[in-house]
Design an enzyme around this catalytic site. Structure first.
Site, PDB file in Angstrom:
ATOM      1  N   HIS A 187     -16.402  -9.661 -82.242  1.00 21.09           N
ATOM      2  CA  HIS A 187     -16.152  -8.476 -83.072  1.00 21.09           C
ATOM      3  C   HIS A 187     -15.898  -7.251 -82.184  1.00 21.09           C
ATOM      4  O   HIS A 187     -14.980  -6.472 -82.430  1.00 21.09           O
ATOM      5  CB  HIS A 187     -17.371  -8.152 -83.949  1.00 21.09           C
ATOM      6  CG  HIS A 187     -17.678  -9.151 -85.013  1.00 21.09           C
ATOM      7  ND1 HIS A 187     -18.934  -9.668 -85.206  1.00 21.09           N
ATOM      8  CD2 HIS A 187     -16.897  -9.717 -85.968  1.00 21.09           C
ATOM      9  CE1 HIS A 187     -18.920 -10.503 -86.232  1.00 21.09           C
ATOM     10  NE2 HIS A 187     -17.695 -10.564 -86.705  1.00 21.09           N
ATOM     11  N   LYS A 212     -22.178 -15.051 -98.808  1.00 15.96           N
ATOM     12  CA  LYS A 212     -23.122 -15.235 -97.695  1.00 15.96           C
ATOM     13  C   LYS A 212     -24.469 -14.578 -97.966  1.00 15.96           C
ATOM     14  O   LYS A 212     -24.539 -13.498 -98.539  1.00 15.96           O
ATOM     15  CB  LYS A 212     -22.537 -14.625 -96.413  1.00 15.96           C
ATOM     16  CG  LYS A 212     -21.276 -15.308 -95.919  1.00 15.96           C
ATOM     17  CD  LYS A 212     -20.753 -14.615 -94.668  1.00 15.96           C
ATOM     18  CE  LYS A 212     -19.449 -15.222 -94.199  1.00 15.96           C
ATOM     19  NZ  LYS A 212     -18.816 -14.413 -93.141  1.00 15.96           N
ATOM     20  N   ARG A 227      -9.111 -15.992 -85.552  1.00 12.70           N
ATOM     21  CA  ARG A 227      -9.493 -16.910 -84.474  1.00 12.70           C
ATOM     22  C   ARG A 227      -8.626 -18.161 -84.588  1.00 12.70           C
ATOM     23  O   ARG A 227      -7.467 -18.162 -84.269  1.00 12.70           O
ATOM     24  CB  ARG A 227     -10.988 -17.245 -84.566  1.00 12.70           C
ATOM     25  CG  ARG A 227     -11.883 -16.103 -84.169  1.00 12.70           C
ATOM     26  CD  ARG A 227     -13.295 -16.303 -84.617  1.00 12.70           C
ATOM     27  NE  ARG A 227     -13.348 -16.454 -86.056  1.00 12.70           N
ATOM     28  CZ  ARG A 227     -14.449 -16.498 -86.790  1.00 12.70           C
ATOM     29  NH1 ARG A 227     -15.612 -16.421 -86.212  1.00 12.70           N
ATOM     30  NH2 ARG A 227     -14.400 -16.623 -88.091  1.00 12.70           N
ATOM     31  N   SER A 232     -20.566 -15.220 -86.174  1.00 12.88           N
ATOM     32  CA  SER A 232     -21.964 -14.813 -86.408  1.00 12.88           C
ATOM     33  C   SER A 232     -22.784 -16.002 -86.888  1.00 12.88           C
ATOM     34  O   SER A 232     -23.951 -16.165 -86.504  1.00 12.88           O
ATOM     35  CB  SER A 232     -22.030 -13.703 -87.458  1.00 12.88           C
ATOM     36  OG  SER A 232     -21.333 -12.579 -87.028  1.00 12.88           O
TER      37      SER A 232
HETATM   38  O1  PNS Z   1     -17.066 -10.994 -91.976  1.00  9.03           O
HETATM   39  P1  PNS Z   1     -16.617 -11.560 -93.292  1.00  9.03           P
HETATM   40  O2  PNS Z   1     -17.809 -12.045 -94.097  1.00  9.03           O
HETATM   41  O3  PNS Z   1     -15.569 -12.626 -93.143  1.00  9.03           O
HETATM   42  O4  PNS Z   1     -15.953 -10.350 -94.094  1.00  9.03           O
HETATM   43  C1  PNS Z   1     -15.463 -10.526 -95.398  1.00  9.03           C
HETATM   44  C2  PNS Z   1     -15.194  -9.171 -96.044  1.00  9.03           C
HETATM   45  C3  PNS Z   1     -16.489  -8.357 -96.083  1.00  9.03           C
HETATM   46  C4  PNS Z   1     -14.158  -8.419 -95.237  1.00  9.03           C
HETATM   47  C5  PNS Z   1     -14.683  -9.441 -97.486  1.00  9.03           C
HETATM   48  O5  PNS Z   1     -15.629 -10.188 -98.182  1.00  9.03           O
HETATM   49  C6  PNS Z   1     -14.379  -8.153 -98.235  1.00  9.03           C
HETATM   50  O6  PNS Z   1     -13.337  -7.549 -98.040  1.00  9.03           O
HETATM   51  N1  PNS Z   1     -15.342  -7.706 -99.072  1.00  9.03           N
HETATM   52  C7  PNS Z   1     -15.200  -6.498 -99.847  1.00  9.03           C
HETATM   53  C8  PNS Z   1     -14.918  -6.846-101.328  1.00  9.03           C
HETATM   54  C9  PNS Z   1     -13.445  -7.066-101.547  1.00  9.03           C
HETATM   55  O7  PNS Z   1     -12.621  -6.193-101.372  1.00  9.03           O
HETATM   56  N2  PNS Z   1     -13.131  -8.304-101.948  1.00  9.03           N
HETATM   57  C10 PNS Z   1     -11.781  -8.705-102.236  1.00  9.03           C
HETATM   58  C11 PNS Z   1     -11.092  -9.246-101.023  1.00  9.03           C
HETATM   59  S1  PNS Z   1      -9.526  -9.852-101.471  1.00  9.03           S
END
Ligand code: PNS
Length: 161
Positions: free
Chosen positions: A17, A41, A90, A128
């Site tokens: 990150h 999660k 990745r 993570s």
């Molecule tokens: O590190 P991660 O868990 O892969 O991150 C995922 C994250 C937090 C970027 C994604 O879940 C997100 O954008 N959450 C905010 C809610 C949202 O906008 N959801 C719609 C995505 S299309």
């Protein structure tokens, strides 16, 4: 001013990150690093702990602001005048998930672009989740996360055992 957001769960922040943060903050006037809840999660660290860990690691990056938010990423972007969503890529395994999210975000907010930054080679395998799994079983995570994060991880896991 070109502003971007690098969103994620960051549970906890890894060297992978940080690599994306350091490289992408050079591409934008301002980079927000935003901790979001990921519905899929169950987090180990609270949002406040995650923001605090990221802030410590980003203190020498003047155009980086670390924050947290709930709700939709595109709403956060709109409220803060952000034009670009930064995502790290990745392996091929990330692609399907990230591609779907990018298309959904485009549907929700056509004026906002998703930009993918390729991981550096040495972090290709790093996540993570894997860091937590290694740490739970007593493995060494020294080269995977910053030293401060390693200490917090070890103390958190010992406390909850
Ligand atoms: O590190 P991660 O868990 O892969 O991150 C995922 C994250 C937090 C970027 C994604 O879940 C997100 O954008 N959450 C905010 C809610 C949202 O906008 N959801 C719609 C995505 S299309």
């Amino acid at each position: 001013m070109l502003a971007a957001v690098y969103p994620g769960s960051f549970d906890p922040i890894t060297n992978g990150h940080l690599d994306i943060i350091k490289r992408s903050c050079r591409c934008f006037d301002k980079l927000y690093v935003a901790v979001f809840e990921n519905q899929a999660k169950e987090p180990l660290f609270t949002v406040e702990e995650r923001v605090s860990m990221i802030s410590e690691e980003c203190q020498d990056l003047p155009n980086v602001e670390v924050t947290s938010s709930r709700g939709l990423l595109v709403d956060f972007a709109r409220v803060n005048g952000i034009q670009v969503l930064v995502k790290g890529l990745r392996a091929v395994s990330d692609f399907d998930y990230e591609f779907k999210m990018a298309l959904m975000n485009k549907k929700l907010a056509p004026e906002i672009e998703t930009v993918f930054m390729m991981t550096s080679l040495q972090y290709l395998y790093l996540s993570s989740s894997l860091v937590k799994e290694v740490a739970v079983y007593g493995g060494c995570v020294k080269s995977l996360v910053p030293p401060r994060v390693e200490r917090k991880l070890v103390s958190k896991l010992h406390k909850s055992v």
